[in-house]
Design a protein around this motif. Structure first.
Motif, PDB file in Angstrom:
ATOM      1  N   GLU A  22       0.869  -1.183   0.000  1.00  0.00           N
ATOM      2  CA  GLU A  22       0.000   0.000   0.000  1.00  0.00           C
ATOM      3  C   GLU A  22       0.895   1.219   0.000  1.00  0.00           C
ATOM      4  O   GLU A  22       1.751   1.376   0.869  1.00  0.00           O
ATOM      5  N   SER A  41      -1.119   6.941  -1.633  1.00  0.00           N
ATOM      6  CA  SER A  41      -2.250   7.315  -0.776  1.00  0.00           C
ATOM      7  C   SER A  41      -2.427   8.807  -0.497  1.00  0.00           C
ATOM      8  O   SER A  41      -2.451   9.238   0.657  1.00  0.00           O
ATOM      9  N   ASN A  59      -4.483  12.577  -0.582  1.00  0.00           N
ATOM     10  CA  ASN A  59      -5.827  12.975  -0.178  1.00  0.00           C
ATOM     11  C   ASN A  59      -6.432  13.843  -1.268  1.00  0.00           C
ATOM     12  O   ASN A  59      -5.843  14.857  -1.657  1.00  0.00           O
ATOM     13  N   HIS A  73       3.762  12.061   0.332  1.00  0.00           N
ATOM     14  CA  HIS A  73       3.159  11.244  -0.716  1.00  0.00           C
ATOM     15  C   HIS A  73       4.170  10.941  -1.817  1.00  0.00           C
ATOM     16  O   HIS A  73       4.183   9.860  -2.378  1.00  0.00           O
ATOM     17  N   TYR A  98      -4.435   3.839  -1.113  1.00  0.00           N
ATOM     18  CA  TYR A  98      -5.500   4.046  -0.112  1.00  0.00           C
ATOM     19  C   TYR A  98      -5.753   5.546  -0.002  1.00  0.00           C
ATOM     20  O   TYR A  98      -5.124   6.260   0.788  1.00  0.00           O
ATOM     21  N   TYR A 123      -9.830   7.876  11.489  1.00  0.00           N
ATOM     22  CA  TYR A 123      -8.770   7.348  10.619  1.00  0.00           C
ATOM     23  C   TYR A 123      -8.325   5.962  11.101  1.00  0.00           C
ATOM     24  O   TYR A 123      -8.242   5.008  10.314  1.00  0.00           O
ATOM     25  N   ASP A 135      -8.722   2.163   9.395  1.00  0.00           N
ATOM     26  CA  ASP A 135      -7.575   1.304   9.099  1.00  0.00           C
ATOM     27  C   ASP A 135      -7.751  -0.102   9.696  1.00  0.00           C
ATOM     28  O   ASP A 135      -7.337  -1.084   9.086  1.00  0.00           O
ATOM     29  N   TYR A 173       2.927  -1.260   4.514  1.00  0.00           N
ATOM     30  CA  TYR A 173       2.378   0.097   4.458  1.00  0.00           C
ATOM     31  C   TYR A 173       3.550   1.050   4.259  1.00  0.00           C
ATOM     32  O   TYR A 173       4.430   1.111   5.110  1.00  0.00           O
ATOM     33  N   VAL A 175       4.433   4.488   4.543  1.00  0.00           N
ATOM     34  CA  VAL A 175       3.870   5.717   5.117  1.00  0.00           C
ATOM     35  C   VAL A 175       4.963   6.446   5.910  1.00  0.00           C
ATOM     36  O   VAL A 175       5.816   5.805   6.538  1.00  0.00           O
ATOM     37  N   GLN A 218       3.777   8.912  11.003  1.00  0.00           N
ATOM     38  CA  GLN A 218       2.648   8.049  11.378  1.00  0.00           C
ATOM     39  C   GLN A 218       3.106   6.747  12.038  1.00  0.00           C
ATOM     40  O   GLN A 218       2.348   5.780  12.098  1.00  0.00           O
ATOM     41  N   HIS A 263       0.670   5.817  14.773  1.00  0.00           N
ATOM     42  CA  HIS A 263      -0.605   5.352  14.212  1.00  0.00           C
ATOM     43  C   HIS A 263      -0.521   3.880  13.797  1.00  0.00           C
ATOM     44  O   HIS A 263      -1.401   3.077  14.125  1.00  0.00           O
TER      45      HIS A 263
HETATM   46  N1  ARG Z   1      -3.836   9.556   3.256  1.00  0.00           N
HETATM   47  C1  ARG Z   1      -2.940   9.483   4.374  1.00  0.00           C
HETATM   48  C2  ARG Z   1      -2.165  10.777   4.527  1.00  0.00           C
HETATM   49  O1  ARG Z   1      -2.050  11.524   3.603  1.00  0.00           O
HETATM   50  C3  ARG Z   1      -1.947   8.366   4.223  1.00  0.00           C
HETATM   51  C4  ARG Z   1      -2.561   6.985   4.306  1.00  0.00           C
HETATM   52  C5  ARG Z   1      -1.628   5.976   4.834  1.00  0.00           C
HETATM   53  N2  ARG Z   1      -2.187   4.648   4.868  1.00  0.00           N
HETATM   54  C6  ARG Z   1      -2.979   4.170   5.813  1.00  0.00           C
HETATM   55  N3  ARG Z   1      -3.442   2.953   5.666  1.00  0.00           N
HETATM   56  N4  ARG Z   1      -3.290   4.847   6.875  1.00  0.00           N
HETATM   57  O2  ARG Z   1      -1.655  11.062   5.604  1.00  0.00           O
END
Ligand code: ARG
Length: 635
Positions: free
Chosen positions: A159, A162, A164, A173, A199, A375, A379, A397, A399, A403, A406
């Protein structure tokens, strides 16, 4: 010489017999595997240590001047004698005329092995030629059961990216996209069945607000022409309206006026109501939202394609079902994992995880007082749903390290829910920040802006060399590719976790270990072939025994390391592992050109050297494509 003949010659074994003896050993795709197997065979005789213990303890070296393979004697756990003495004793006993190795060197308790040049040169180059784009791939490592291919491949979900919708595509990103694209390629090359998931952040009150903004300020044409920018502009504009409105309400409140009506009709409230309609599946509201989403995805796809990236599934926060989340919420409450706190449901990790770790995991909310999921809740549901749907063996993931908490919370909750087996299959691949990511036209908002600016800069640089520029067929396209390489190579140069400065000057330079330099090195090695009139048959029949110069041999030794480099990268999951290898190769190439002339050499020598450079080009290209770069043949 073909590798199977070599195996037969040195150890009297068939390829199948070698793999049977050493299960991860596949000399037909990794030349150094043959060397390791042979070394383990010889050393078993000398040391009495079981070959199965020796084989995995044969390591590669940091650089060619440290040999080709090395063994730390203590790793073999022989009792009774000092490792230094053993090392000396074994080196003395090593056969004088081994077909593959020179006599080992000893330093303290290390045994260093240098390969015997001729068999390496004569087996590696044909192997690279024969395998071409496959060289470095290893279809065995992703098999469920290496002894029984009918059991199929292991399945991995990566993944990444992702972003927004309607918000800037920020540095986090960008890095996720680059690193994730690379990891997906890496696992694919290792024979895994890879599913790439994006995602999207595409759900929540802000998408109600966005729909309101479109009613107020939207422009159908602008939306279709450039949905990502148009939606972003709407988003900025409506947020400004909302801020202004809030100020008015605050002022009136302070003045003692009744603001009930203002608040009831505020944008914030309207957005909340609109989003509620979306969650209740109101046809018009859902249709509008879906249009924004679909148009954005179409645009994202075009940008990802420039980076050689595609996704198998555009999932997103919107795709998580409310029912599933309610069910999980209930389960967490029943199992007393989530407890009530001021009307909300929270997970107090300190109750389950002892000591500091429990505190570090904090007390995240999984359900707000008004019943909305967060959020984290999404998940949790999404992870279990993916496991159900894909039955993955592993999920990564990609990321940002912001995070970290998280994802730790997420995996721990999955474990507390009784799915430790699933949590153990999940891995967070994190990365540091990009500092100062701005372009000459202002702060970066979208990936396209970054790529356009860097491409412009590359185009300027290319124009400085008139002669060369005139020869490039599609300069704009090449500039675009070089720009993308600049950004990607800078991103992949350090360890993932390090922050780095977005430095347009440095990344677009042809000097130093940059993207343009890597492309230049590939273009240069490609250009040699154009200057000769040699055919594939000529190269296939090259007399490789003519390649005896240290420069030639060193290039071959590096070629032989490529499959190992890729295997090692599966452990580090660091793009820099591959990149550092590629730069080693470009340096070896650039220092060789004066020593190993192709054009102007006597024909047999010319053919042999061309075969060498052709193999180097293949491996450089394979490594670049693995990283997600598009190698150019001319610039
Ligand atoms: N859209 C989220 C952001 O911009 C990142 C997502 C990361 N993936 C997840 N499964 N939480 O911070």
């Amino acid at each position: 010489m073909a590798i199977d003949q070599l195996v037969k010659k040195v150890d009297g074994l068939s390829l199948a017999a070698v793999t049977d003896k050493y299960p991860t050993c596949h000399p037909e795709i990794n030349p150094l595997d043959l060397y390791r197997a042979h070394l383990a065979n010889v050393l078993t005789e000398i040391t009495g240590v079981d070959h199965a213990i020796i084989y995995p303890n044969i390591s590669w070296t940091a650089s060619l001047d440290k040999g080709d393979l090395v063994i730390a004697v203590p790793a073999l756990r022989v009792k009774g004698k000092k490792p230094d003495e053993l090392a000396k004793e074994w080196a003395e006993k090593f056969p004088e005329n081994d077909p593959l190795f020179d006599k080992p060197l000893v330093s303290t308790y290390f045994l260093t092995f240098y390969v015997n040049k001729a068999p390496l040169v004569e087996s590696v180059i044909p192997m690279v030629r024969q395998q071409g784009p496959e060289f470095g791939r290893n279809k065995f490592s992703g098999l469920r059961d290496p002894k029984d291919p009918s059991q199929g491949k292991k399945r991995i979900i990566v993944e990444f990216s992702s972003p927004n919708i309607a918000k800037p595509f920020h540095a986090g990103h960008l890095r996720s996209t680059i690193i994730g694209g690379f990891l997906a390629n890496l696992y694919e090359g290792a024979g895994w069945d890879v599913t790439r998931i994006n995602y999207l952040g595409d759900w929540g009150k802000q998408y109600g607000l966005l729909a309101l903004a479109f009613e107020k300020y939207g422009d159908e044409e602008a939306l279709k022409a450039d949905p990502i920018n148009h939606l972003f502009q709407l988003y900025v504009r409506i947020n400004a309206d909302m801020t202004a409105e809030k100020e008015v309400i605050e002022k009136q409140k302070l003045a003692g006026e009744d603001v009930t009506e203002l608040e009831a009709n505020s944008l914030d409230e309207q957005a909340r109501r609109y989003f509620k309609k979306m969650t209740e599946q109101d046809a018009a509201a859902v249709a509008q939202w879906k249009r924004f989403r679909d148009l954005s995805i179409t645009r994202y796809k075009a940008t990802y394609a420039r980076l050689n990236i595609h996704f198998d599934d555009y999932s997103g926060e919107s795709q998580v079902s409310e029912d599933a989340m309610n069910q999980i919420g209930k389960e967490m409450a029943d199992k007393k994992i989530a407890t009530e706190d001021k009307g909300a449901m929270i997970v107090n990790f300190a109750d389950f995880v002892p000591g500091k770790e429990g505190k570090r995991l904090e007390r995240p909310i999984v359900r707000k007082r008004d019943g909305t999921a967060l959020y984290l809740t999404r998940d949790i549901s999404e992870l279990l749903n993916r496991h159900e749907k894909y039955k993955f063996d592993k999920m990564i993931y990609v990321v940002a390290s912001q995070q970290d908490l998280h994802l730790k919370q997420l995996f721990k909750i999955i474990e507390l829910l009784g799915h430790k087996d699933i949590a153990d299959k999940c891995q967070h691949v994190n990365f540091g920040m990009v500092l100062g990511m701005s372009t000459r036209k202002g702060t970066v908002k979208f990936l396209d802006d970054i790529l356009r600016d860097v491409a412009d800069k590359m185009h300027e640089t290319m124009k400085k060399n008139d002669d060369k520029y005139a020869q490039v067929e599609e300069p704009e396209k090449v500039a675009d590719t070089l720009g993308i390489s600049s950004v990607m190579v800078q991103d992949m140069s350090g360890k993932r976790i390090n922050n780095y400065n977005f430095n347009m000057e440095a990344m677009t330079s042809f000097e130093g270990d940059t993207g343009p330099y890597l492309q230049y090195a590939h273009a240069r090695v490609s250009s040699i072939r154009r200057k000769t009139d040699l055919s594939e048959e000529d190269l296939a029949s090259a007399d490789l025994s003519l390649l005896t110069e240290p420069h030639a041999v060193n290039i071959v030794r590096l070629l032989a390391q490529y499959p190992d480099t890729v295997q090692n990268t599966l452990k580090t999951l660091e793009p820099t592992t591959v990149l550092a290898y590629l730069f080693k190769m470009t340096h070896a190439l650039s220092s060789s050109y004066d020593q190993l002339k192709v054009v102007g050499s006597e024909r047999e020598l010319m053919i042999a050297r061309m075969a060498l450079y052709d193999a180097a080009k293949t491996v450089l290209g394979n490594g670049m494509r693995l990283l997600g770069l598009s190698p150019v043949d001319r610039l």
